[in-house]
Write a protein that holds these residues in place. Structure first.
Motif, PDB file in Angstrom:
ATOM      1  N   GLN A  67       0.833  -1.204   0.000  1.00 33.22           N
ATOM      2  CA  GLN A  67       0.000   0.000   0.000  1.00 33.22           C
ATOM      3  C   GLN A  67       0.870   1.257   0.000  1.00 33.22           C
ATOM      4  N   PHE A  68       1.964   1.222   0.759  1.00 36.97           N
ATOM      5  CA  PHE A  68       2.892   2.355   0.793  1.00 36.97           C
ATOM      6  C   PHE A  68       3.470   2.602  -0.603  1.00 36.97           C
ATOM      7  N   LEU A  69       3.939   1.537  -1.254  1.00 38.32           N
ATOM      8  CA  LEU A  69       4.537   1.678  -2.583  1.00 38.32           C
ATOM      9  C   LEU A  69       3.529   2.181  -3.612  1.00 38.32           C
ATOM     10  N   GLU A  70       2.299   1.683  -3.535  1.00 36.98           N
ATOM     11  CA  GLU A  70       1.251   2.149  -4.449  1.00 36.98           C
ATOM     12  C   GLU A  70       0.987   3.632  -4.241  1.00 36.98           C
ATOM     13  N   ALA A  71       0.826   4.038  -2.985  1.00 34.55           N
ATOM     14  CA  ALA A  71       0.506   5.428  -2.672  1.00 34.55           C
ATOM     15  C   ALA A  71       1.644   6.370  -3.065  1.00 34.55           C
ATOM     16  N   ILE A  72       2.863   6.003  -2.738  1.00 33.83           N
ATOM     17  CA  ILE A  72       4.001   6.870  -3.061  1.00 33.83           C
ATOM     18  C   ILE A  72       4.196   6.950  -4.572  1.00 33.83           C
ATOM     19  N   GLY A  73       3.966   5.840  -5.277  1.00 31.86           N
ATOM     20  CA  GLY A  73       4.083   5.827  -6.734  1.00 31.86           C
ATOM     21  C   GLY A  73       3.073   6.747  -7.400  1.00 31.86           C
ATOM     22  N   ILE A  76       4.046  10.405  -6.719  1.00 34.29           N
ATOM     23  CA  ILE A  76       5.139  10.857  -7.588  1.00 34.29           C
ATOM     24  C   ILE A  76       4.627  11.101  -9.001  1.00 34.29           C
ATOM     25  N   LEU A  77       3.746  10.234  -9.474  1.00 35.43           N
ATOM     26  CA  LEU A  77       3.149  10.402 -10.796  1.00 35.43           C
ATOM     27  C   LEU A  77       2.363  11.716 -10.870  1.00 35.43           C
ATOM     28  N   PHE A  78       1.550  11.978  -9.858  1.00 33.00           N
ATOM     29  CA  PHE A  78       0.778  13.229  -9.813  1.00 33.00           C
ATOM     30  C   PHE A  78       1.705  14.445  -9.734  1.00 33.00           C
ATOM     31  N   SER A  79       2.854  14.298  -9.065  1.00 30.20           N
ATOM     32  CA  SER A  79       3.764  15.435  -8.911  1.00 30.20           C
ATOM     33  C   SER A  79       4.308  15.904 -10.259  1.00 30.20           C
ATOM     34  N   VAL A  80       4.417  14.986 -11.205  1.00 27.74           N
ATOM     35  CA  VAL A  80       4.920  15.345 -12.534  1.00 27.74           C
ATOM     36  C   VAL A  80       4.017  16.405 -13.163  1.00 27.74           C
ATOM     37  N   VAL A  81       2.728  16.247 -12.996  1.00 27.04           N
ATOM     38  CA  VAL A  81       1.767  17.205 -13.547  1.00 27.04           C
ATOM     39  C   VAL A  81       1.945  18.564 -12.872  1.00 27.04           C
ATOM     40  N   LEU A  82       2.141  18.570 -11.553  1.00 33.24           N
ATOM     41  CA  LEU A  82       2.326  19.839 -10.834  1.00 33.24           C
ATOM     42  C   LEU A  82       3.654  20.493 -11.211  1.00 33.24           C
ATOM     43  N   ILE A  83       4.691  19.689 -11.371  1.00 36.83           N
ATOM     44  CA  ILE A  83       6.000  20.218 -11.777  1.00 36.83           C
ATOM     45  C   ILE A  83       5.880  20.871 -13.154  1.00 36.83           C
ATOM     46  N   TRP A  84       5.151  20.226 -14.017  1.00 36.02           N
ATOM     47  CA  TRP A  84       4.952  20.709 -15.384  1.00 36.02           C
ATOM     48  C   TRP A  84       4.278  22.087 -15.409  1.00 36.02           C
ATOM     49  N   THR A  85       3.399  22.363 -14.447  1.00 42.95           N
ATOM     50  CA  THR A  85       2.652  23.627 -14.450  1.00 42.95           C
ATOM     51  C   THR A  85       3.258  24.698 -13.542  1.00 42.95           C
ATOM     52  N   SER A  86       4.348  24.408 -12.867  1.00 46.84           N
ATOM     53  CA  SER A  86       4.956  25.379 -11.944  1.00 46.84           C
ATOM     54  C   SER A  86       6.231  25.945 -12.548  1.00 46.84           C
ATOM     55  N   LYS A  87       6.143  27.176 -12.969  1.00 49.91           N
ATOM     56  CA  LYS A  87       7.290  27.866 -13.577  1.00 49.91           C
ATOM     57  C   LYS A  87       7.477  29.220 -12.893  1.00 49.91           C
ATOM     58  N   PHE A  88       8.723  29.639 -12.841  1.00 47.47           N
ATOM     59  CA  PHE A  88       9.048  30.931 -12.248  1.00 47.47           C
ATOM     60  C   PHE A  88       9.438  31.921 -13.332  1.00 47.47           C
ATOM     61  N   GLU A  89       9.306  33.219 -13.000  1.00 47.33           N
ATOM     62  CA  GLU A  89       9.721  34.272 -13.911  1.00 47.33           C
ATOM     63  C   GLU A  89      10.302  35.428 -13.104  1.00 47.33           C
ATOM     64  N   ARG A  90      11.201  36.171 -13.740  1.00 45.08           N
ATOM     65  CA  ARG A  90      11.763  37.368 -13.101  1.00 45.08           C
ATOM     66  C   ARG A  90      10.915  38.563 -13.470  1.00 45.08           C
ATOM     67  N   LYS A  91      10.585  39.361 -12.450  1.00 44.99           N
ATOM     68  CA  LYS A  91       9.844  40.611 -12.656  1.00 44.99           C
ATOM     69  C   LYS A  91      10.324  41.608 -11.626  1.00 44.99           C
ATOM     70  N   TRP A 135      -2.556  10.185   2.683  1.00 50.71           N
ATOM     71  CA  TRP A 135      -1.551  11.111   3.217  1.00 50.71           C
ATOM     72  C   TRP A 135      -0.214  10.830   2.524  1.00 50.71           C
ATOM     73  N   ILE A 136       0.147   9.568   2.390  1.00 49.43           N
ATOM     74  CA  ILE A 136       1.397   9.195   1.717  1.00 49.43           C
ATOM     75  C   ILE A 136       1.373   9.685   0.272  1.00 49.43           C
ATOM     76  N   LEU A 137       0.244   9.518  -0.401  1.00 55.84           N
ATOM     77  CA  LEU A 137       0.100   9.991  -1.779  1.00 55.84           C
ATOM     78  C   LEU A 137       0.351  11.499  -1.836  1.00 55.84           C
ATOM     79  N   ALA A 138      -0.291  12.249  -0.951  1.00 56.41           N
ATOM     80  CA  ALA A 138      -0.136  13.718  -0.956  1.00 56.41           C
ATOM     81  C   ALA A 138       1.308  14.116  -0.651  1.00 56.41           C
ATOM     82  N   PHE A 139       1.916  13.446   0.312  1.00 60.97           N
ATOM     83  CA  PHE A 139       3.302  13.757   0.665  1.00 60.97           C
ATOM     84  C   PHE A 139       4.237  13.372  -0.476  1.00 60.97           C
ATOM     85  N   GLY A 140       3.959  12.247  -1.117  1.00 66.31           N
ATOM     86  CA  GLY A 140       4.749  11.805  -2.262  1.00 66.31           C
ATOM     87  C   GLY A 140       4.576  12.712  -3.463  1.00 66.31           C
ATOM     88  N   MET A 141       3.518  13.499  -3.459  1.00 63.88           N
ATOM     89  CA  MET A 141       3.269  14.447  -4.534  1.00 63.88           C
ATOM     90  C   MET A 141       3.952  15.788  -4.230  1.00 63.88           C
TER      91      MET A 141
END
Length: 162
Positions: A67-73, A76-91, A135-141
């Motif tokens: 269950q831990f491995l499933e949740a963390i996996g 991490i998969l969901f985090s890819v989507v968040l990483i993809w949409t989080s960009k910084f800019e200088r202003k 909780w593990i899923l959210a933390f893994g994300m």
């Protein structure tokens, strides 16, 4: 303590809490884009969230290794989507998190997937273990997402100082 609460009540309560937390995160993200980013603002959320691991002191919330491995996996998969949409800019000499129109929809989509997953899995997995898994899923994300944000922030910060 938690064993006395009927499973249906736990599912409804935790689903309502998840929706509420999703609304809070979306609101905070929108406000955060209006203020300069900082290392503290990037790294503190996972630190604060880590206190939730105390839940595993109670046997009610403990999960199996699988269950831990499933949740963390999945996290991490969901985090890819968040990483993809989080960009910084200088202003104006500062570094800001760019507002992404897609981010709100992605966050709502991930929340819907989590709620549906919780409802479906609640018939086969104990409510306490399911809570632990989410909780593990959210933390893994959040951890990979914030690490990626930190690395991107430091890269832009380094460019500013050069």
């Amino acid at each position: 303590m938690f064993e006395k609460i009927p499973p249906n009540v736990m599912i409804i309560a935790t689903t309502i809490m998840a929706i509420g937390m999703g609304i809070v995160v979306t609101t905070l993200r929108a406000k955060a884009a209006k203020h300069p980013a900082s290392v503290k603002k990037i790294l503190l959320p996972p630190v604060f969230m880590s206190t939730g691991a105390v839940m595993f002191v109670f046997p009610f919330f403990r999960v199996t290794g699988a269950q831990f491995l499933e949740a963390i996996g999945v996290g991490i998969l969901f985090s890819v989507v968040l990483i993809w949409t989080s960009k910084f800019e200088r202003k104006d000499g500062n570094i800001y998190l760019k507002q992404s129109k897609a981010f709100v929809f992605i966050l709502i989509g991930l929340l819907i997937i989590r709620v549906i997953g919780k409802i479906v899995l609640s018939s086969t997995i104990d409510v306490g273990a399911l809570s632990g898994m989410f909780w593990i899923l959210a933390f893994g994300m959040i951890v990979p997402w914030r690490i990626a944000m930190y690395l991107q922030f430091k890269k832009i910060q380094k460019e500013v100082t050069e």
